[in-house]
Design a protein around this motif. Structure first.
Motif, PDB file in Angstrom:
ATOM      1  N   UNK A 129      28.519  36.340  39.888  1.00  0.00           N
ATOM      2  CA  UNK A 129      29.851  36.227  40.470  1.00  0.00           C
ATOM      3  C   UNK A 129      30.721  36.178  39.831  1.00  0.00           C
ATOM      4  N   UNK A 130      31.916  37.462  39.142  1.00  0.00           N
ATOM      5  CA  UNK A 130      32.120  37.476  38.366  1.00  0.00           C
ATOM      6  C   UNK A 130      33.376  36.374  38.454  1.00  0.00           C
ATOM      7  N   UNK A 131      33.876  36.683  39.580  1.00  0.00           N
ATOM      8  CA  UNK A 131      35.478  35.962  39.887  1.00  0.00           C
ATOM      9  C   UNK A 131      34.901  35.316  40.543  1.00  0.00           C
ATOM     10  N   UNK A 132      36.617  34.380  40.038  1.00  0.00           N
ATOM     11  CA  UNK A 132      36.535  33.324  42.055  1.00  0.00           C
ATOM     12  C   UNK A 132      36.008  33.845  43.135  1.00  0.00           C
ATOM     13  N   UNK A 165      28.659  40.065  45.805  1.00  0.00           N
ATOM     14  CA  UNK A 165      29.408  41.076  44.724  1.00  0.00           C
ATOM     15  C   UNK A 165      31.166  40.998  44.625  1.00  0.00           C
ATOM     16  N   UNK A 166      31.406  40.537  43.131  1.00  0.00           N
ATOM     17  CA  UNK A 166      32.293  40.887  42.444  1.00  0.00           C
ATOM     18  C   UNK A 166      33.029  41.507  42.726  1.00  0.00           C
ATOM     19  N   UNK A 184      39.284  53.025  42.960  1.00  0.00           N
ATOM     20  CA  UNK A 184      39.586  51.463  42.742  1.00  0.00           C
ATOM     21  C   UNK A 184      39.114  50.413  43.283  1.00  0.00           C
ATOM     22  N   UNK A 185      37.767  50.417  44.153  1.00  0.00           N
ATOM     23  CA  UNK A 185      37.765  49.085  44.845  1.00  0.00           C
ATOM     24  C   UNK A 185      36.759  48.752  44.588  1.00  0.00           C
ATOM     25  N   UNK A 186      36.079  47.770  45.513  1.00  0.00           N
ATOM     26  CA  UNK A 186      34.571  47.131  45.011  1.00  0.00           C
ATOM     27  C   UNK A 186      34.114  48.050  46.439  1.00  0.00           C
ATOM     28  N   UNK A 187      32.704  48.471  45.169  1.00  0.00           N
ATOM     29  CA  UNK A 187      31.942  49.270  45.759  1.00  0.00           C
ATOM     30  C   UNK A 187      30.464  49.131  46.713  1.00  0.00           C
ATOM     31  N   UNK A 188      30.239  49.290  47.829  1.00  0.00           N
ATOM     32  CA  UNK A 188      28.629  48.751  48.369  1.00  0.00           C
ATOM     33  C   UNK A 188      28.111  49.364  49.119  1.00  0.00           C
TER      34      UNK A 188
END
Lengths: 543, 253
Positions: free
Chosen positions: B5-8, B35-36, B192-196
């Motif tokens: 989990x890279x981001x806070x 998901x980061x 440019x978004x998080x993708x699942x």
């Protein structure tokens, strides 16, 4: 949409209210049937706009309420098994149809304008509807049976099981902490018209085509056949007769004074244009971006004309006004009706709708004409002799009244439908402040008519690929199961669509995206028709 | 579980999620997944593993089981439902379910309009979203008249118009011909978004998603770099995952 002529001039047909009530609940059921009737009234003049109130009361409210009451009562009394549910649905459908007939007779007794005696109407209506009720009950029972076998949770009175939640921890199942009361997933929101509500009406149009090429007429028998088969048994259905409830709902015993019955609406339903599905691709790109690319329906005739370009709600209002004026004209003012016809001719000319096109569309009226022609023979009163036959004078006037007003009403509806795209019609209805729920259901009908038609066709192809041909009553079981399966598929699609909608922020009301507006000039232009008609009508009363 | 989990405040955080359908069938048995922000993650698993059930929890359509779901720091629940629905953009498998409005334009406009955007601003949002998927000139067409690949792209646009925090795609490559499949991949890569991405299409997962998780029997059974997971034959076989004939992940990566 299956009408059967009934003796003494009224007509009857399968209603579907019971199936609607049992499968989607009474509220949604009434809504579905109301939308189907409304669209039919506008597009086909089947049942007509002026009879809409009677139609919805009789076919929607009465059948749905009666059948639901019977159904719930029986389900409560009988042991809670699947068999009880199917038995209850049989009884509910059986009772609901004659109940609607009785209710119609009541309305007729209060407000009927023709001179057929009430007792005669009652006997004819209830007698025939008991027979129809048996057919309806069989189909309802089989369909509910088919649905309950697969998705018992879709049928009222037969719902869910629950078990404690488990967690899988290192491959072992352990009990999870007790959960909050759960909402059922898809069929969640009661108010969701997006979910359940649209599926029945949208599948209704589709109910025709299971036999590919000549589908629309395949089960919707041609008028002559129908006239000679008061009961269905002689021409066995080739297709799932009515995948869902509302599908069969078409028009109740038509109020005699109302506009023409197109029992034999030989024209396919608008949103289910061609059984062979997507002829759509070949269609030229829409040229009216202002209203969005509507679904071109069979009745629509593409052209550019001042009438085509009028905003849809002004046209709707104009047609409604015109019909009301025509209906309130005294029947003795024969010349007024001639003037009305001239008016419509002028509109057709402006709209570049060729006379041949218009006249062919008017054929929808034929079954009703047959009824009007009976009136001089059955209505009691002063007799006169024409061509050696003894005819009643009030009957002749009655026939003229029905014929003239009916024809004008149908012609106006046909003009509206041939100059307005379906999508625009819905926007117009929205603009005219039709309840949003009805608008939403109608617009889903348009969107999903083709999708569900395709689904039906695939099911039919699959059936026939395995050697099934419906030949007689003993095949009804298979057809009803198909109908049940189609209902489940449509319902589940409804659930998925509803999920997609709430996923994008749907909260029960459709966001405003397009607002159709009309300028004063456009209103004036549209109002020319009803206002001129009103003038003629007033002259008709005074002269 | 082992997920990094890279981001806070990760885009998505699922903890101990369990759920049973009203008919008694239990689909999730305690899912943990993080998901980061900006990650592209493939969610793999055999049929019936609970993938769709998990997806429906992400924007609160299914609730009431055990466990919790958090989107960008916001717990999924009644309180923030409108915002959650905007932040989680789900593209469903069948575009005919996703595209429910009479025209493409109205469909793309549905989400933003539901959020209260009107007039010229709405038009701009719609145009931008359609341009991102290369469908701008089809705005006034009814969805039924588009090809399947075009409908899938419009479905992506309907969700992009809401500017989501995380884009959830259910089987994005299903029923697409190879060219449409590639076009969609190009579009997804540029976003440019998080993708699942829920998929059975393992080469597609390898192409687009650096990280994969396997959902099996209602729990996360594996989580790691996609190439590594696809190369682990024993793990793959245990969870009924198979590569297409002749496909060797190491040769691609």
């Amino acid at each position: 949409m299956l009408n059967f002529p009934v003796a003494a001039g009224t007509s009857g047909h399968l209603l579907g209210g019971a199936l609607a009530a049992i499968l989607v609940g009474p509220w949604t059921g009434v809504l579905c049937i109301a939308v189907v009737l409304l669209m039919q009234g506008i597009l086909f003049a089947d049942g007509g706009l002026t009879a809409l109130g009677v139609n919805i009361t009789v076919m929607g409210v009465v059948t749905v309420v009666v059948s639901y009451a019977v159904f719930r009562g029986l389900v409560l009394l009988l042991p809670r098994t699947r068999r009880s549910v199917t038995v209850a649905s049989f009884a509910a459908a059986l009772v609901s149809v004659p109940a609607a007939a009785t209710a119609f007779t009541g309305i007729y007794a209060i407000g009927g304008t023709t001179d057929v005696p009430v007792s005669k109407v009652l006997t004819a209506m209830v007698g025939v509807h008991v027979l129809i009720g048996i057919g309806e009950a069989v189909i309802t029972m089989l369909t509910v049976g088919a649905v309950i076998a697969v998705r018992p949770d879709l049928v009222y009175g037969a719902r869910g099981l629950t078990a404690p939640l488990k967690l899988r921890v290192d491959g072992e199942l352990v009990d999870a902490a007790p959960a909050l009361p759960r909402r059922p997933p898809g069929r969640s929101p009661r108010r969701s018209c997006g979910s359940a509500a649209w599926s029945p009406p949208s599948s209704s149009p589709a109910s025709s085509p299971s036999t590919p090429p000549p589908a629309p007429t395949a089960w919707r028998r041609s008028p002559p056949t129908r006239a000679s088969t008061p009961r269905r048994s002689r021409t066995p259905p080739r297709t799932p007769r009515s995948p869902t409830t509302a599908s069969r709902a078409s028009r109740p015993p038509a109020s005699p004074a109302a506009s023409p019955a197109s029992s034999a609406s030989a024209r396919p339903w608008p949103s289910a244009p061609v059984p062979s599905g997507s002829s759509a691709a070949a269609r030229p790109p829409p040229r009216r971006p202002d209203v969005g690319a509507g679904h071109a329906h069979k009745l629509y005739r593409h052209a550019r004309s001042p009438v085509h370009e009028l905003p849809p709600h002004t046209k709707l209002a104009a047609v409604l006004g015109f019909v009301v004026v025509v209906v309130s004209t005294p029947r003795e003012a024969v010349w007024a009706f001639a003037l009305y016809a001239v008016l419509l001719g002028v509109v057709a000319g402006r709209a570049r709708v060729p006379a041949g096109f218009l006249l062919r569309r008017l054929l929808i009226e034929i079954p009703f004409v047959a009824f009007a022609l009976l009136m001089p023979f059955v209505v009691p009163g002063e007799q006169t002799r024409v061509l050696g036959m003894s005819l009643s004078v009030p009957g002749l006037w009655g026939a003229w009244n029905v014929l003239a007003k009916g024809t004008l009403g149908v012609a106006a509806s046909v003009l509206l439908a041939s100059t307005t795209e379906l999508r625009a019609l819905v926007l117009g209805l929205q603009r005219l402040k039709l309840p949003p729920m009805l608008v939403q259901i109608a617009s889903f009908m348009i969107r999903y008519g083709d999708v569900i038609t395709d689904e039906m066709r695939r099911m039919s192809v699959a059936r026939r690929s395995r050697g099934f041909e419906a030949r007689g009553v003993r095949h009804w079981g298979v057809l009803a199961k198909s109908a049940g399966a189609l209902f489940i598929r449509s319902y589940e699609r409804g659930e998925r669509v509803h999920l997609a909608m709430v996923s994008r922020g749907y909260d029960g009301t459709m966001p405003v995206i397009d607002e159709v507006t009309a300028t004063r000039a456009q209103w004036t232009y549209a109002a020319a028709l009803p206002l001129t008609a009103l003038l003629i009508c007033l002259l008709g009363w005074t002269l | 579980m082992t997920g990094p989990s890279p981001s806070p405040s990760p885009s998505l955080e699922v903890a101990g999620l369990a759920y049973a359908y009203p008919d008694g069938h239990q689909a999730l048995f305690g899912v943990d997944l993080t998901v980061g922000r900006g990650e592209r993650v493939a969610l793999l698993g055999p049929n019936g593993a609970g993938k769709t059930t998990l997806v429906l929890h992400l924007n609160g359509i299914l609730t009431g089981g055990a466990g919790s779901v958090t989107v960008a720091g916001l717990p999924v629940g009644k309180k923030h439902m409108a915002e959650i629905r905007r932040k989680v953009g789900i593209v469903f498998q069948d575009p005919d379910d996703q595209l429910f409005m009479p025209t493409v334009r109205e469909d793309v406009a549905f989400g933003p309009a539901a959020a209260g955007i009107r007039g010229a601003e709405l038009e701009a949002v719609v145009r931008k979203a359609l341009e991102k998927v290369g469908m701008a000139e089809f705005a006034d067409r009814p969805p039924h008249h588009l090809s399947f690949g075009q409908r899938r792209r419009v479905a992506v646009a309907t969700v992009l118009a809401m500017e989501p925090e995380i884009l959830v795609l259910d089987e994005p490559s299903s029923n697409l011909d190879p060219a449409s499949r590639r076009e969609l991949a190009d579009i997804l890569r540029d976003l440019d978004v998080t993708v699942l991405m829920v998929t059975h299409d393992l080469p597609y997962a390898l192409e687009l998603c650096p990280r994969s998780v396997i959902l099996s029997e209602g729990v996360i059974a594996a989580d790691g770099p996609t190439a590594g997971i696809l190369a682990d034959e024993e793990l793959m076989a245990r969870h009924r995952l198979e590569l297409p004939f002749g496909f060797v992940p190491s040769s691609v990566a």
